[in-house]
Design a protein around this motif. Structure first.
Motif, PDB file in Angstrom:
ATOM      1  N   LEU A 213       8.386  36.430  60.060  1.00 22.19           N
ATOM      2  CA  LEU A 213       8.424  35.903  61.304  1.00 22.19           C
ATOM      3  C   LEU A 213       9.523  36.660  62.242  1.00 22.19           C
ATOM      4  O   LEU A 213       9.155  36.628  63.566  1.00 22.19           O
ATOM      5  CB  LEU A 213       9.209  34.326  61.035  1.00 22.19           C
ATOM      6  N   CYS A 214      10.497  37.140  61.546  1.00 26.07           N
ATOM      7  CA  CYS A 214      11.761  37.856  62.480  1.00 26.07           C
ATOM      8  C   CYS A 214      10.724  38.943  63.383  1.00 26.07           C
ATOM      9  O   CYS A 214      10.840  39.180  64.479  1.00 26.07           O
ATOM     10  CB  CYS A 214      12.525  38.621  61.674  1.00 26.07           C
ATOM     11  N   LYS A 215       9.643  39.620  62.536  1.00 29.95           N
ATOM     12  CA  LYS A 215       8.932  40.831  63.021  1.00 29.95           C
ATOM     13  C   LYS A 215       8.006  40.358  64.317  1.00 29.95           C
ATOM     14  O   LYS A 215       7.681  40.973  65.058  1.00 29.95           O
ATOM     15  CB  LYS A 215       8.131  41.517  62.001  1.00 29.95           C
ATOM     16  N   ARG A 216       7.653  38.949  64.242  1.00 29.83           N
ATOM     17  CA  ARG A 216       6.803  38.377  65.123  1.00 29.83           C
ATOM     18  C   ARG A 216       7.369  37.825  66.351  1.00 29.83           C
ATOM     19  O   ARG A 216       6.536  37.546  67.239  1.00 29.83           O
ATOM     20  CB  ARG A 216       5.981  37.185  64.615  1.00 29.83           C
ATOM     21  N   LEU A 217       8.506  37.787  66.382  1.00 33.23           N
ATOM     22  CA  LEU A 217       9.625  36.958  67.471  1.00 33.23           C
ATOM     23  C   LEU A 217       9.275  37.575  68.952  1.00 33.23           C
ATOM     24  O   LEU A 217       8.730  36.783  69.776  1.00 33.23           O
ATOM     25  CB  LEU A 217      11.035  36.955  67.107  1.00 33.23           C
ATOM     26  N   PRO A 218       9.119  39.027  69.146  1.00 33.26           N
ATOM     27  CA  PRO A 218       8.832  39.507  70.472  1.00 33.26           C
ATOM     28  C   PRO A 218       7.655  38.912  70.964  1.00 33.26           C
ATOM     29  O   PRO A 218       7.508  38.809  72.279  1.00 33.26           O
ATOM     30  CB  PRO A 218       8.938  40.856  70.365  1.00 33.26           C
ATOM     31  N   GLU A 219       6.700  38.777  69.979  1.00 35.32           N
ATOM     32  CA  GLU A 219       5.089  38.454  70.440  1.00 35.32           C
ATOM     33  C   GLU A 219       5.090  36.744  70.755  1.00 35.32           C
ATOM     34  O   GLU A 219       4.490  36.500  71.629  1.00 35.32           O
ATOM     35  CB  GLU A 219       4.420  38.626  69.260  1.00 35.32           C
ATOM     36  N   LEU A 220       6.074  35.914  70.044  1.00 38.95           N
ATOM     37  CA  LEU A 220       6.183  34.662  70.458  1.00 38.95           C
ATOM     38  C   LEU A 220       6.905  34.273  71.390  1.00 38.95           C
ATOM     39  O   LEU A 220       6.672  33.087  72.093  1.00 38.95           O
ATOM     40  CB  LEU A 220       6.570  33.916  69.018  1.00 38.95           C
ATOM     41  N   TYR A 221       8.038  34.982  71.627  1.00 40.98           N
ATOM     42  CA  TYR A 221       9.159  34.381  72.728  1.00 40.98           C
ATOM     43  C   TYR A 221       9.068  35.111  74.071  1.00 40.98           C
ATOM     44  O   TYR A 221       9.319  36.344  74.064  1.00 40.98           O
ATOM     45  CB  TYR A 221      10.412  34.337  72.056  1.00 40.98           C
ATOM     46  N   GLY A 222       9.126  34.520  75.059  1.00 39.96           N
ATOM     47  CA  GLY A 222       9.431  34.856  76.473  1.00 39.96           C
ATOM     48  C   GLY A 222       8.424  34.091  77.423  1.00 39.96           C
ATOM     49  O   GLY A 222       7.780  33.248  77.189  1.00 39.96           O
ATOM     50  N   GLU A 223       8.678  34.714  78.500  1.00 38.90           N
ATOM     51  CA  GLU A 223       7.762  34.094  79.693  1.00 38.90           C
ATOM     52  C   GLU A 223       6.283  34.076  79.488  1.00 38.90           C
ATOM     53  O   GLU A 223       5.587  35.326  78.894  1.00 38.90           O
ATOM     54  CB  GLU A 223       7.945  35.171  80.804  1.00 38.90           C
ATOM     55  N   GLY A 224       5.678  32.993  79.601  1.00 46.73           N
ATOM     56  CA  GLY A 224       4.080  32.859  79.211  1.00 46.73           C
ATOM     57  C   GLY A 224       3.711  32.993  77.976  1.00 46.73           C
ATOM     58  O   GLY A 224       2.709  33.072  77.666  1.00 46.73           O
ATOM     59  N   LYS A 225       4.692  32.989  76.958  1.00 48.60           N
ATOM     60  CA  LYS A 225       4.317  33.090  75.368  1.00 48.60           C
ATOM     61  C   LYS A 225       4.380  31.622  74.940  1.00 48.60           C
ATOM     62  O   LYS A 225       4.788  30.803  75.463  1.00 48.60           O
ATOM     63  CB  LYS A 225       5.209  34.040  74.768  1.00 48.60           C
TER      64      LYS A 225
ATOM     65  N   VAL B  28       6.628  30.203  72.755  1.00 44.87           N
ATOM     66  CA  VAL B  28       7.855  29.649  72.737  1.00 44.87           C
ATOM     67  C   VAL B  28       8.552  30.152  74.442  1.00 44.87           C
ATOM     68  O   VAL B  28       8.901  31.403  74.578  1.00 44.87           O
ATOM     69  CB  VAL B  28       8.810  30.290  71.978  1.00 44.87           C
ATOM     70  N   PRO B  29       8.393  29.249  75.544  1.00 45.37           N
ATOM     71  CA  PRO B  29       9.066  29.566  76.716  1.00 45.37           C
ATOM     72  C   PRO B  29      10.398  30.148  76.447  1.00 45.37           C
ATOM     73  O   PRO B  29      11.131  29.515  75.896  1.00 45.37           O
ATOM     74  CB  PRO B  29       8.789  28.599  77.646  1.00 45.37           C
ATOM     75  N   ARG B  30      10.786  31.050  77.545  1.00 44.18           N
ATOM     76  CA  ARG B  30      11.898  31.707  77.759  1.00 44.18           C
ATOM     77  C   ARG B  30      13.066  30.491  77.822  1.00 44.18           C
ATOM     78  O   ARG B  30      12.635  29.612  78.568  1.00 44.18           O
ATOM     79  CB  ARG B  30      12.326  32.703  78.698  1.00 44.18           C
ATOM     80  N   CYS B  31      14.152  30.547  77.112  1.00 47.85           N
ATOM     81  CA  CYS B  31      15.216  29.238  77.269  1.00 47.85           C
ATOM     82  C   CYS B  31      16.124  29.553  78.478  1.00 47.85           C
ATOM     83  O   CYS B  31      16.228  30.687  78.814  1.00 47.85           O
ATOM     84  CB  CYS B  31      15.928  29.252  75.975  1.00 47.85           C
ATOM     85  N   GLU B  32      16.702  28.388  79.312  1.00 51.58           N
ATOM     86  CA  GLU B  32      17.802  28.556  80.042  1.00 51.58           C
ATOM     87  C   GLU B  32      18.903  28.815  79.432  1.00 51.58           C
ATOM     88  O   GLU B  32      19.274  28.467  78.180  1.00 51.58           O
ATOM     89  CB  GLU B  32      17.755  27.110  80.799  1.00 51.58           C
TER      90      GLU B  32
END
Ligand SMILES: C[S@@+](CC[C@H](N)C(=O)[O-])C[C@H]1O[C@@H](n2cnc3c(N)ncnc32)[C@H](O)[C@@H]1O
Length: 343
Positions: free
Chosen positions: A157-169, A171-175
């Motif tokens: 899961l750690c290796k997948r995080l850049p693919e899952l987290y961020g603008e338009g992904k 998991v949307p970017r957090c405030e």
């Protein structure tokens, strides 16, 4: 009659330390290369050799079928040292050190359960080709504590995080100020990786007996991770008695949390209580696809849906395991509230 001096006999065919090291990397050591005990090898020869025979912590970045430096006969050679009185050595302290070193080398070759404490490094991608290293301490598994070792799902899961987290992904970017909560953190790899990749404040939790080692790993990585990390106890059967910030979280995370019939109900109960009821809230999960656990996996899905969540993305990934050295398939999924369940 003059006493017979115990001199070290010549050790023909003994490889130099450099040669042993080189062969160890290739998994090609011949036991006959090693100094045989009847030749009474010196304390120095034995300590150098036994240090050189140390196996590194198993790496999940190496190919699954990488050669293992554990040739036939080596375990017998080590056992011979442990059972030898080593009478030719100068004193008990030298003998004790050689026995300790030989025992350590032997346990490294007897599988994960027998292996002593180990510190491992995991490389986690940050996106854009950058990587960070997470250092994890795993104490020897003297008790049946699954949270004292790192499991393949956390790494996958750690290796997948850049693919899952961020603008338009998924998991949307957090405030700023929004936080993540990890359930069943174990040694902390996923929570630490999450804090590093997202920069979010992250609360890592587990049972009381796992907390001290989890805290140690968080402290060891704190300076290299962008997000502020906190550690506490959160037993899924006593959610209301957690020792760390109560309330709800923008993201809830869990890796490999299900291994009994009760776990799906307990885990989903906490997710439903702890995930903020607003758009953008996400539950991120990875479960290894272990034989014999399909009921538990289906039950997690059923209970999450019944609790008001729906899947926004899911798939299969390949994780690693220390048991048997093979690859383990995992099911990752990202969940959010159904519209009618938002506040
Ligand atoms: C298989 S380990 C996975 C650990 C870690 N997430 C990983 O992937 O490396 C399962 C974890 O769930 C934790 N756990 C089991 N039952 C729990 C409960 N009732 N409350 C909180 N944590 C629990 C265990 O202590 C352990 O750390």
């Amino acid at each position: 009659m003059a006493p017979i001096a115990l001199v070290e006999a010549k050790t023909p065919a003994v490889a130099t330390q450099d040669e042993v090291l080189k062969k160890k990397d290739l998994g090609q050591i011949e036991v006959l290369d090693l100094p045989q005990l009847y030749t009474r090898p010196s304390y120095l020869t034995l300590t150098h050799l036994l240090h050189n025979l140390a196996l590194p912590p198993p790496s999940w970045d190496a190919p699954a079928n990488a050669p293992v430096a554990d040739p036939k006969g080596l375990t017998k050679y080590l056992t011979t040292i442990i059972s030898s009185p080593l009478k030719w050595l100068a004193d008990d302290s030298e003998r004790e050190q050689i026995w300790d070193l030989a025992s350590a080398r032997l346990s490294e070759r007897c599988g994960r359960s027998a292996r002593g404490d180990m510190s491992r490094t995991f490389r986690i991608p940050l996106g854009d080709g950058e990587e960070t290293e997470v250092r994890i301490f795993e104490p020897s598994l003297t008790e049946d504590q699954l949270g004292l070792k790192t499991w393949g799902s956390a790494y996958s899961l750690c290796k997948r995080l850049p693919e899952l987290y961020g603008e338009g992904k998924l998991v949307p970017r957090c405030e700023a100020g929004e936080k993540a909560l990890e359930l069943g953190s174990g040694t902390g790899l996923l929570g630490i990786g999450w804090a590093g990749v997202t920069g979010m404040g992250t609360v890592l939790t587990d049972l009381p007996e796992i907390e001290a080692n989890l805290r140690r790993n968080v402290e060891d990585n704190r300076d290299d991770v962008a997000g502020v990390m906190e550690v506490g106890v959160l037993d899924w059967t006593r959610n209301g008695e957690a020792t760390i910030g109560m309330g709800r979280y923008r993201v809830v995370l869990a890796a490999d949390p299900i291994y009994s019939k009760e776990h799906p109900g307990w885990l989903v109960g906490v997710v439903v209580e702890r995930l903020e009821r607003r758009e953008g809230a996400r539950f991120v999960l990875e479960i290894p696809i272990r034989e014999g656990y399909s009921w538990e996996r289906d039950e997690v899905r059923r209970l999450l849906e019944e609790g008001g969540l729906e899947v926004v993305g899911e798939g299969r990934g390949v994780g690693r395991d220390d048991w048997g050295g093979g690859e383990v398939e995992g099911w990752w999924s990202v969940w959010t509230w159904k519209k009618e369940c938002l506040e």
